[in-house]
Design a protein around this motif. Structure first.
Motif, PDB file in Angstrom:
ATOM      1  N   ARG A   1       4.615  82.457  27.285  1.00  0.00           N
ATOM      2  CA  ARG A   1       4.373  82.196  28.474  1.00  0.00           C
ATOM      3  C   ARG A   1       3.123  82.823  28.849  1.00  0.00           C
ATOM      4  O   ARG A   1       3.202  84.269  28.568  1.00  0.00           O
ATOM      5  CB  ARG A   1       5.786  82.633  29.318  1.00  0.00           C
ATOM      6  N   PHE A   2       2.208  82.226  29.751  1.00  0.00           N
ATOM      7  CA  PHE A   2       0.996  83.001  30.364  1.00  0.00           C
ATOM      8  C   PHE A   2       1.382  83.144  31.745  1.00  0.00           C
ATOM      9  O   PHE A   2       1.847  82.108  32.278  1.00  0.00           O
ATOM     10  CB  PHE A   2      -0.265  82.053  30.053  1.00  0.00           C
ATOM     11  N   GLY A   3       0.987  84.102  32.342  1.00  0.00           N
ATOM     12  CA  GLY A   3       1.186  84.668  33.565  1.00  0.00           C
ATOM     13  C   GLY A   3       2.627  85.059  34.016  1.00  0.00           C
ATOM     14  O   GLY A   3       3.331  85.464  33.280  1.00  0.00           O
ATOM     15  N   GLY A   4       3.008  84.902  35.363  1.00  0.00           N
ATOM     16  CA  GLY A   4       4.199  85.378  35.718  1.00  0.00           C
ATOM     17  C   GLY A   4       4.354  86.978  35.830  1.00  0.00           C
ATOM     18  O   GLY A   4       3.336  87.521  35.682  1.00  0.00           O
ATOM     19  N   HIS A   5       5.307  87.498  35.616  1.00  0.00           N
ATOM     20  CA  HIS A   5       5.672  88.956  35.871  1.00  0.00           C
ATOM     21  C   HIS A   5       5.065  89.657  34.854  1.00  0.00           C
ATOM     22  O   HIS A   5       4.425  90.469  34.888  1.00  0.00           O
ATOM     23  CB  HIS A   5       7.225  88.991  35.924  1.00  0.00           C
ATOM     24  N   ALA A   6       5.112  89.216  33.440  1.00  0.00           N
ATOM     25  CA  ALA A   6       4.732  89.906  32.457  1.00  0.00           C
ATOM     26  C   ALA A   6       3.129  89.512  32.187  1.00  0.00           C
ATOM     27  O   ALA A   6       2.514  90.578  31.349  1.00  0.00           O
ATOM     28  CB  ALA A   6       5.435  89.306  31.165  1.00  0.00           C
ATOM     29  N   GLY A   7       2.661  88.589  32.448  1.00  0.00           N
ATOM     30  CA  GLY A   7       1.287  88.259  32.225  1.00  0.00           C
ATOM     31  C   GLY A   7       1.023  87.423  30.819  1.00  0.00           C
ATOM     32  O   GLY A   7       0.147  86.674  30.840  1.00  0.00           O
ATOM     33  N   PHE A   8       1.823  87.884  29.962  1.00  0.00           N
ATOM     34  CA  PHE A   8       1.811  87.409  28.503  1.00  0.00           C
ATOM     35  C   PHE A   8       3.197  87.836  27.907  1.00  0.00           C
ATOM     36  O   PHE A   8       3.521  88.866  27.864  1.00  0.00           O
ATOM     37  CB  PHE A   8       0.545  87.349  27.671  1.00  0.00           C
TER      38      PHE A   8
ATOM     39  N   THR B   1       3.975  70.527  30.975  1.00  0.00           N
ATOM     40  CA  THR B   1       3.170  70.282  32.329  1.00  0.00           C
ATOM     41  C   THR B   1       3.949  71.156  33.383  1.00  0.00           C
ATOM     42  O   THR B   1       3.516  71.326  34.453  1.00  0.00           O
ATOM     43  CB  THR B   1       3.450  68.788  32.828  1.00  0.00           C
ATOM     44  N   ARG B   2       5.096  72.024  33.035  1.00  0.00           N
ATOM     45  CA  ARG B   2       5.874  72.762  33.996  1.00  0.00           C
ATOM     46  C   ARG B   2       5.970  74.016  33.198  1.00  0.00           C
ATOM     47  O   ARG B   2       6.218  74.360  32.201  1.00  0.00           O
ATOM     48  CB  ARG B   2       7.330  72.266  34.505  1.00  0.00           C
ATOM     49  N   ALA B   3       5.847  75.225  33.998  1.00  0.00           N
ATOM     50  CA  ALA B   3       5.999  76.569  33.455  1.00  0.00           C
ATOM     51  C   ALA B   3       7.067  77.342  34.604  1.00  0.00           C
ATOM     52  O   ALA B   3       7.019  77.027  35.731  1.00  0.00           O
ATOM     53  CB  ALA B   3       4.862  77.359  33.736  1.00  0.00           C
ATOM     54  N   GLY B   4       8.041  77.970  33.881  1.00  0.00           N
ATOM     55  CA  GLY B   4       9.220  78.785  34.644  1.00  0.00           C
ATOM     56  C   GLY B   4       8.803  80.095  34.970  1.00  0.00           C
ATOM     57  O   GLY B   4       7.869  80.645  34.735  1.00  0.00           O
ATOM     58  N   ASN B   5       9.534  80.568  36.042  1.00  0.00           N
ATOM     59  CA  ASN B   5       9.401  81.876  36.603  1.00  0.00           C
ATOM     60  C   ASN B   5       8.103  82.188  37.046  1.00  0.00           C
ATOM     61  O   ASN B   5       7.458  83.359  37.009  1.00  0.00           O
ATOM     62  CB  ASN B   5       9.822  82.958  35.548  1.00  0.00           C
ATOM     63  N   GLY B   6       7.295  81.160  37.840  1.00  0.00           N
ATOM     64  CA  GLY B   6       6.081  81.681  38.398  1.00  0.00           C
ATOM     65  C   GLY B   6       5.036  81.801  37.421  1.00  0.00           C
ATOM     66  O   GLY B   6       3.937  82.235  37.678  1.00  0.00           O
ATOM     67  N   ALA B   7       5.005  81.395  36.161  1.00  0.00           N
ATOM     68  CA  ALA B   7       4.110  81.297  35.266  1.00  0.00           C
ATOM     69  C   ALA B   7       2.818  80.308  35.331  1.00  0.00           C
ATOM     70  O   ALA B   7       3.289  79.408  36.117  1.00  0.00           O
ATOM     71  CB  ALA B   7       4.739  81.156  33.734  1.00  0.00           C
ATOM     72  N   LEU B   8       1.876  80.511  34.800  1.00  0.00           N
ATOM     73  CA  LEU B   8       0.609  79.569  34.820  1.00  0.00           C
ATOM     74  C   LEU B   8       1.081  78.336  33.658  1.00  0.00           C
ATOM     75  O   LEU B   8       0.671  77.490  33.886  1.00  0.00           O
ATOM     76  CB  LEU B   8      -0.410  80.077  34.784  1.00  0.00           C
ATOM     77  N   LEU B   9       1.324  78.727  32.519  1.00  0.00           N
ATOM     78  CA  LEU B   9       1.432  77.896  31.503  1.00  0.00           C
ATOM     79  C   LEU B   9       2.683  78.305  30.360  1.00  0.00           C
ATOM     80  O   LEU B   9       2.771  79.407  30.279  1.00  0.00           O
ATOM     81  CB  LEU B   9       0.288  77.915  30.629  1.00  0.00           C
ATOM     82  N   ASP B  10       3.304  77.503  30.207  1.00  0.00           N
ATOM     83  CA  ASP B  10       4.399  77.616  29.137  1.00  0.00           C
ATOM     84  C   ASP B  10       4.290  76.805  27.843  1.00  0.00           C
ATOM     85  O   ASP B  10       3.804  75.391  28.038  1.00  0.00           O
ATOM     86  CB  ASP B  10       5.971  76.870  29.579  1.00  0.00           C
ATOM     87  N   LEU B  11       4.383  77.220  26.575  1.00  0.00           N
ATOM     88  CA  LEU B  11       4.164  76.084  25.408  1.00  0.00           C
ATOM     89  C   LEU B  11       5.353  76.761  24.637  1.00  0.00           C
ATOM     90  O   LEU B  11       5.680  77.953  24.580  1.00  0.00           O
ATOM     91  CB  LEU B  11       2.625  76.397  24.971  1.00  0.00           C
ATOM     92  N   TYR B  12       5.710  75.754  23.722  1.00  0.00           N
ATOM     93  CA  TYR B  12       6.774  75.929  22.603  1.00  0.00           C
ATOM     94  C   TYR B  12       5.893  76.080  21.396  1.00  0.00           C
ATOM     95  O   TYR B  12       5.131  75.016  20.944  1.00  0.00           O
ATOM     96  CB  TYR B  12       7.583  75.113  22.614  1.00  0.00           C
ATOM     97  N   GLU B  13       6.024  76.968  20.720  1.00  0.00           N
ATOM     98  CA  GLU B  13       5.762  77.017  19.060  1.00  0.00           C
ATOM     99  C   GLU B  13       6.797  76.408  18.179  1.00  0.00           C
ATOM    100  O   GLU B  13       7.932  76.764  18.492  1.00  0.00           O
ATOM    101  CB  GLU B  13       5.435  78.429  18.704  1.00  0.00           C
TER     102      GLU B  13
END
Length: 216
Positions: free
Chosen positions: A98-105, A187-199
Motif C-alpha cells: 500500500r502506497f500513501g495513507g497513514h503509513a506512507g508505505f 483501481t481502488r485503495a483502502g484507508n485513504g491510500a493512493l494505490l493498493d497492489l497485491y503481489e
C-alpha cells in the motif's frame, strides 16, 4: 484467456497443501463476457490514469521507508510489465502493498488467493484477509491482463456481480514482474491510500511423505 499449464500447481489441486484454502470458483452470478463493455466509467478512468497514480504513489513514500520500498524491486517499478501476464491456475500467496495513507508505505502479511479455470472463464478469489475481492480474469494485451470483480460485503454474503453495486466494485490490471511473480494493481485503495497492489506468488505444493534431504 491463455492458460499456462504448469506442473508446479498439480499438487495443489490434489490437496498437497492441506492447511491452505481449497481452490474455489468466484461466487458471482454474472460473468462479464465482454469486459470492455462492462468496465464502469470510474474504473476505466482509473486504469487510464494509472501512470499518474503510480507517480503520485511513489512520491508519497516517506524517506524513512525508502529502504523498504527499494527492497520490493520490480514489484514496485511501474515500467515493468513482462510478456505472458496470465495467472496460471493454482494457489497463491497474495500480499498487499500500500502506497500513501497513514503509513506512507506499508506491506501486509500474505493471505491466500486462488485462480481457477472453469468452463465459463478464469476465476480469481482472495480467500483470506480483511478485504476479499472476487471476480474474473481477462486478456487485455501481451503484457497486461484485467480483473473485474467485487469485494465481499462486510456483513457477509456473496460478492455481487461486477457493476451491480458501485460501492463494492473493483477492477485491476494484472502484470508479470519477474519469474513466478505477478502484481495486481487495483483501481481502488483502502484507508485513504493512493494505490493498493497485491503481489501474487505461487504456493509451492508439498509432496505428502516427503522429508528434507540430509547433508552427508
Amino acid at each position: 484467456m491463455r492458460i499456462i499449464t504448469m506442473l508446479l500447481f498439480a499438487g495443489v489441486a490434489l490437496g498437497g497443501c492441506a492447511p491452505h484454502p481449497r481452490l474455489a470458483v468466484a461466487t458471482q452470478p454474472d460473468i462479464p463476457t465482454d469486459w470492455h463493455m462492462r468496465l464502469t466509467p470510474v474504473d476505466r478512468a482509473a486504469i487510464d490514469q494509472l501512470d499518474t497514480t503510480w507517480s503520485r504513489a511513489r512520491a508519497a513514500v516517506p524517506r524513512r521507508m525508502r529502504g523498504a520500498y527499494a527492497a520490493e524491486g520490480p514489484l514496485v517499478d511501474p515500467a515493468i510489465a513482462l510478456p505472458k501476464p496470465d495467472l496460471p491456475p493454482g494457489l497463491y500467496y497474495c500480499r498487499l502493498v500500500r502506497f500513501g495513507g497513514h503509513a506512507g508505505f506499508a506491506t501486509a502479511k500474505p493471505d491466500f488467493c486462488t485462480v481457477v479455470a472453469t468452463a465459463d472463464g478464469v476465476a480469481f478469489n482472495k480467500q483470506s484477509g480483511a478485504s476479499q475481492p472476487r471476480g474474473w480474469l481477462f486478456d487485455h494485451n501481451d503484457t497486461r491482463g484485467v480483473f473485474l470483480g467485487a469485494f465481499l460485503p462486510v456483513r457477509g454474503g456473496a460478492a455481487p456481480a461486477y457493476g451491480a453495486n458501485p460501492a463494492l466494485n473493483v477492477a485491476a490490471v494484472v502484470e508479470r514482474v519477474s519469474a513466478f511473480r505477478w502484481r495486481m494493481v487495483m483501481t481502488r485503495a483502502g484507508n485513504g491510500a493512493l494505490l493498493d497492489l497485491y503481489e501474487l506468488v505461487p504456493v509451492t505444493p508439498k509432496v505428502p511423505g516427503s522429508v528434507p534431504a540430509v547433508a552427508g
